[in-house]
Structures are given as C-alpha cells and as structure tokens.
Design a protein around this motif. Sequence first.
Motif, PDB file in Angstrom:
ATOM      1  N   ALA A   1       0.731  -1.164   0.019  1.00  0.00           N
ATOM      2  CA  ALA A   1      -0.019  -0.093   0.043  1.00  0.00           C
ATOM      3  C   ALA A   1       0.961   1.415  -0.140  1.00  0.00           C
ATOM      4  O   ALA A   1       0.546   2.144  -0.801  1.00  0.00           O
ATOM      5  CB  ALA A   1      -0.967  -0.003   1.183  1.00  0.00           C
ATOM      6  N   LYS A   2       2.040   1.363   0.811  1.00  0.00           N
ATOM      7  CA  LYS A   2       2.888   2.295   1.071  1.00  0.00           C
ATOM      8  C   LYS A   2       3.721   2.666  -0.554  1.00  0.00           C
ATOM      9  O   LYS A   2       3.828   3.786  -1.040  1.00  0.00           O
ATOM     10  CB  LYS A   2       3.685   2.249   2.063  1.00  0.00           C
ATOM     11  N   ALA A   3       3.998   1.473  -1.155  1.00  0.00           N
ATOM     12  CA  ALA A   3       4.682   1.429  -2.440  1.00  0.00           C
ATOM     13  C   ALA A   3       3.775   1.951  -3.616  1.00  0.00           C
ATOM     14  O   ALA A   3       4.089   2.820  -4.312  1.00  0.00           O
ATOM     15  CB  ALA A   3       5.187  -0.036  -2.803  1.00  0.00           C
ATOM     16  N   GLN A   4       2.496   1.647  -3.254  1.00  0.00           N
ATOM     17  CA  GLN A   4       1.609   2.172  -4.581  1.00  0.00           C
ATOM     18  C   GLN A   4       1.248   3.573  -4.287  1.00  0.00           C
ATOM     19  O   GLN A   4       1.203   4.385  -5.113  1.00  0.00           O
ATOM     20  CB  GLN A   4       0.343   1.460  -4.365  1.00  0.00           C
ATOM     21  N   ALA A   5       1.183   4.134  -2.824  1.00  0.00           N
ATOM     22  CA  ALA A   5       0.729   5.422  -2.533  1.00  0.00           C
ATOM     23  C   ALA A   5       2.203   6.299  -3.170  1.00  0.00           C
ATOM     24  O   ALA A   5       1.845   7.411  -3.680  1.00  0.00           O
ATOM     25  CB  ALA A   5       0.615   5.713  -1.292  1.00  0.00           C
ATOM     26  N   TRP A   6       3.261   5.586  -2.949  1.00  0.00           N
ATOM     27  CA  TRP A   6       4.492   6.332  -3.448  1.00  0.00           C
ATOM     28  C   TRP A   6       4.502   6.709  -4.908  1.00  0.00           C
ATOM     29  O   TRP A   6       4.818   7.481  -5.450  1.00  0.00           O
ATOM     30  CB  TRP A   6       5.708   5.580  -2.884  1.00  0.00           C
ATOM     31  N   TYR A   7       4.107   5.665  -5.599  1.00  0.00           N
ATOM     32  CA  TYR A   7       4.187   5.447  -6.998  1.00  0.00           C
ATOM     33  C   TYR A   7       3.186   6.755  -7.527  1.00  0.00           C
ATOM     34  O   TYR A   7       3.514   7.395  -8.533  1.00  0.00           O
ATOM     35  CB  TYR A   7       3.716   4.157  -7.276  1.00  0.00           C
ATOM     36  N   TYR A   8       1.971   6.833  -7.020  1.00  0.00           N
ATOM     37  CA  TYR A   8       0.927   7.725  -7.503  1.00  0.00           C
ATOM     38  C   TYR A   8       1.361   9.017  -7.135  1.00  0.00           C
ATOM     39  O   TYR A   8       1.238  10.091  -7.942  1.00  0.00           O
ATOM     40  CB  TYR A   8      -0.409   7.322  -7.046  1.00  0.00           C
ATOM     41  N   ALA A   9       1.940   9.315  -5.872  1.00  0.00           N
ATOM     42  CA  ALA A   9       2.741  10.735  -5.600  1.00  0.00           C
ATOM     43  C   ALA A   9       3.507  11.044  -6.710  1.00  0.00           C
ATOM     44  O   ALA A   9       3.687  12.276  -7.260  1.00  0.00           O
ATOM     45  CB  ALA A   9       3.279  10.679  -4.201  1.00  0.00           C
ATOM     46  N   GLU A  10       4.292   9.954  -6.928  1.00  0.00           N
ATOM     47  CA  GLU A  10       5.587  10.471  -8.198  1.00  0.00           C
ATOM     48  C   GLU A  10       4.884  10.633  -9.463  1.00  0.00           C
ATOM     49  O   GLU A  10       5.177  11.749  -9.912  1.00  0.00           O
ATOM     50  CB  GLU A  10       6.415   9.143  -8.212  1.00  0.00           C
ATOM     51  N   LEU A  11       3.927  10.085  -9.671  1.00  0.00           N
ATOM     52  CA  LEU A  11       3.409  10.396 -10.935  1.00  0.00           C
ATOM     53  C   LEU A  11       2.549  11.876 -11.041  1.00  0.00           C
ATOM     54  O   LEU A  11       2.831  12.701 -11.953  1.00  0.00           O
ATOM     55  CB  LEU A  11       1.816   9.409 -11.380  1.00  0.00           C
ATOM     56  N   LEU A  12       2.035  12.234  -9.912  1.00  0.00           N
ATOM     57  CA  LEU A  12       1.371  13.607  -9.622  1.00  0.00           C
ATOM     58  C   LEU A  12       2.713  14.659  -9.718  1.00  0.00           C
ATOM     59  O   LEU A  12       2.586  15.661 -10.045  1.00  0.00           O
ATOM     60  CB  LEU A  12       0.568  13.588  -8.160  1.00  0.00           C
ATOM     61  N   ARG A  13       3.656  14.109  -8.925  1.00  0.00           N
ATOM     62  CA  ARG A  13       4.785  15.311  -8.623  1.00  0.00           C
ATOM     63  C   ARG A  13       5.367  15.497 -10.069  1.00  0.00           C
ATOM     64  O   ARG A  13       5.903  16.560 -10.974  1.00  0.00           O
ATOM     65  CB  ARG A  13       5.825  14.595  -8.070  1.00  0.00           C
ATOM     66  N   ASP A  14       5.646  14.263 -10.986  1.00  0.00           N
ATOM     67  CA  ASP A  14       6.069  14.506 -12.470  1.00  0.00           C
ATOM     68  C   ASP A  14       5.345  15.166 -13.298  1.00  0.00           C
ATOM     69  O   ASP A  14       5.931  15.985 -14.024  1.00  0.00           O
ATOM     70  CB  ASP A  14       6.416  12.967 -12.745  1.00  0.00           C
ATOM     71  N   GLU A  15       3.906  15.181 -13.121  1.00  0.00           N
ATOM     72  CA  GLU A  15       3.025  15.918 -13.954  1.00  0.00           C
ATOM     73  C   GLU A  15       3.244  17.416 -13.556  1.00  0.00           C
ATOM     74  O   GLU A  15       3.154  18.480 -14.353  1.00  0.00           O
ATOM     75  CB  GLU A  15       1.792  15.340 -13.810  1.00  0.00           C
TER      76      GLU A  15
ATOM     77  N   ALA B   1      -5.164  15.649  -9.307  1.00  0.00           N
ATOM     78  CA  ALA B   1      -5.323  15.273 -10.536  1.00  0.00           C
ATOM     79  C   ALA B   1      -6.177  16.162 -11.203  1.00  0.00           C
ATOM     80  O   ALA B   1      -5.878  16.451 -12.521  1.00  0.00           O
ATOM     81  CB  ALA B   1      -5.977  13.613 -10.494  1.00  0.00           C
ATOM     82  N   ASN B   2      -7.309  16.611 -10.764  1.00  0.00           N
ATOM     83  CA  ASN B   2      -8.158  17.447 -11.504  1.00  0.00           C
ATOM     84  C   ASN B   2      -7.540  18.792 -11.679  1.00  0.00           C
ATOM     85  O   ASN B   2      -7.394  19.514 -12.811  1.00  0.00           O
ATOM     86  CB  ASN B   2      -9.379  17.819 -10.632  1.00  0.00           C
ATOM     87  N   ALA B   3      -6.570  19.312 -10.652  1.00  0.00           N
ATOM     88  CA  ALA B   3      -5.952  20.703 -10.719  1.00  0.00           C
ATOM     89  C   ALA B   3      -4.964  20.451 -11.843  1.00  0.00           C
ATOM     90  O   ALA B   3      -4.369  21.443 -12.698  1.00  0.00           O
ATOM     91  CB  ALA B   3      -5.373  21.061  -9.526  1.00  0.00           C
ATOM     92  N   LEU B   4      -4.348  19.312 -12.272  1.00  0.00           N
ATOM     93  CA  LEU B   4      -3.280  19.194 -13.092  1.00  0.00           C
ATOM     94  C   LEU B   4      -3.891  18.783 -14.401  1.00  0.00           C
ATOM     95  O   LEU B   4      -3.079  18.565 -15.659  1.00  0.00           O
ATOM     96  CB  LEU B   4      -2.296  18.050 -12.808  1.00  0.00           C
ATOM     97  N   GLY B   5      -5.209  18.553 -14.619  1.00  0.00           N
ATOM     98  CA  GLY B   5      -6.035  18.452 -15.774  1.00  0.00           C
ATOM     99  C   GLY B   5      -5.769  17.027 -16.399  1.00  0.00           C
ATOM    100  O   GLY B   5      -6.037  16.695 -17.521  1.00  0.00           O
TER     101      GLY B   5
ATOM    102  N   LYS C   1       5.713  18.844 -12.230  1.00  0.00           N
ATOM    103  CA  LYS C   1       6.870  19.420 -12.881  1.00  0.00           C
ATOM    104  C   LYS C   1       6.783  19.560 -14.337  1.00  0.00           C
ATOM    105  O   LYS C   1       7.246  20.554 -14.763  1.00  0.00           O
ATOM    106  CB  LYS C   1       8.152  18.763 -12.407  1.00  0.00           C
ATOM    107  N   ARG C   2       6.072  18.830 -15.188  1.00  0.00           N
ATOM    108  CA  ARG C   2       5.919  18.774 -16.473  1.00  0.00           C
ATOM    109  C   ARG C   2       5.286  20.214 -16.857  1.00  0.00           C
ATOM    110  O   ARG C   2       5.665  21.019 -17.820  1.00  0.00           O
ATOM    111  CB  ARG C   2       5.343  17.556 -16.963  1.00  0.00           C
ATOM    112  N   GLN C   3       4.229  20.471 -15.985  1.00  0.00           N
ATOM    113  CA  GLN C   3       3.674  21.565 -16.339  1.00  0.00           C
ATOM    114  C   GLN C   3       4.084  22.842 -15.891  1.00  0.00           C
ATOM    115  O   GLN C   3       3.648  24.069 -15.764  1.00  0.00           O
ATOM    116  CB  GLN C   3       2.137  21.607 -15.549  1.00  0.00           C
ATOM    117  N   LYS C   4       5.566  22.628 -15.261  1.00  0.00           N
ATOM    118  CA  LYS C   4       6.299  23.800 -14.404  1.00  0.00           C
ATOM    119  C   LYS C   4       5.461  24.587 -13.401  1.00  0.00           C
ATOM    120  O   LYS C   4       5.558  25.637 -13.397  1.00  0.00           O
ATOM    121  CB  LYS C   4       6.700  24.826 -15.784  1.00  0.00           C
ATOM    122  N   LEU C   5       4.816  23.762 -12.703  1.00  0.00           N
ATOM    123  CA  LEU C   5       3.973  24.391 -11.428  1.00  0.00           C
ATOM    124  C   LEU C   5       4.974  24.127 -10.251  1.00  0.00           C
ATOM    125  O   LEU C   5       5.545  23.231 -10.313  1.00  0.00           O
ATOM    126  CB  LEU C   5       2.665  23.840 -11.330  1.00  0.00           C
ATOM    127  N   THR C   6       4.825  25.138  -9.406  1.00  0.00           N
ATOM    128  CA  THR C   6       5.632  24.957  -8.089  1.00  0.00           C
ATOM    129  C   THR C   6       4.683  24.228  -7.292  1.00  0.00           C
ATOM    130  O   THR C   6       3.517  24.405  -7.277  1.00  0.00           O
ATOM    131  CB  THR C   6       5.991  26.383  -7.606  1.00  0.00           C
TER     132      THR C   6
END
Length: 103
Positions: free
Chosen positions: A36-50, A91-95, A52-57
Amino acid sequence: MVKLDEKKLARLTTASQHFTEKYGVVGSPNREEFEAKAQAWYYAELLRDERKRQKLTQQQLGNRIGKKREYISALEQGKTDMQLSTFMLIANALGLRFSLVLG
C-alpha cells in the motif's frame, strides 16, 4: 565475455524472496502495508512528475487545491498518506483524468 559462476548465481536472492523475507508472504498484514505504501509513493510520483512537467511550483499547486505548499511537499516525499479525495483534487487541478477498469 564474462562467464557466470552458476554456483554463485544460484545463491543470489530473487526480489520476490527478498520481499518475502523482509515484509512477509503475499497477503500478510506486513506485506499488504508495504504494498500500500509502495503504491501510494508511485501515485505521488506520477502527480509530482506531472506538476513539474507543467512547470508548476508546489505553492501554485497548493493554491489550486486549497492546501499549503508544505502539504504538497509532504505528499510528494511520501511523508503523509494521500486520501483518494486529495488525489482526485490534485489530478483535476493538473488536468488529469482517470478511468476505473473492473475485471
């Protein structure tokens, strides 16, 4: 060309064996908690990467969802659990859009 020593190779621990030794067998409470912790980390990484891709702080993303920058930072570092509602807010805030697939 490197020749593999079959005896040494046979003594190596597989990833599956390592996880079983460290966290227990699949389905055990410790293993479930780890997964569960590994999966939560994975999804947090996806959101962080997105983000950063959108150049948001972190501050800008926090402002979009009504949370402090420190909270976004803690989520991205895996220091706090993310509720499904928070995941969807970010996720919605990132589109981003997600589909639930059953079966």
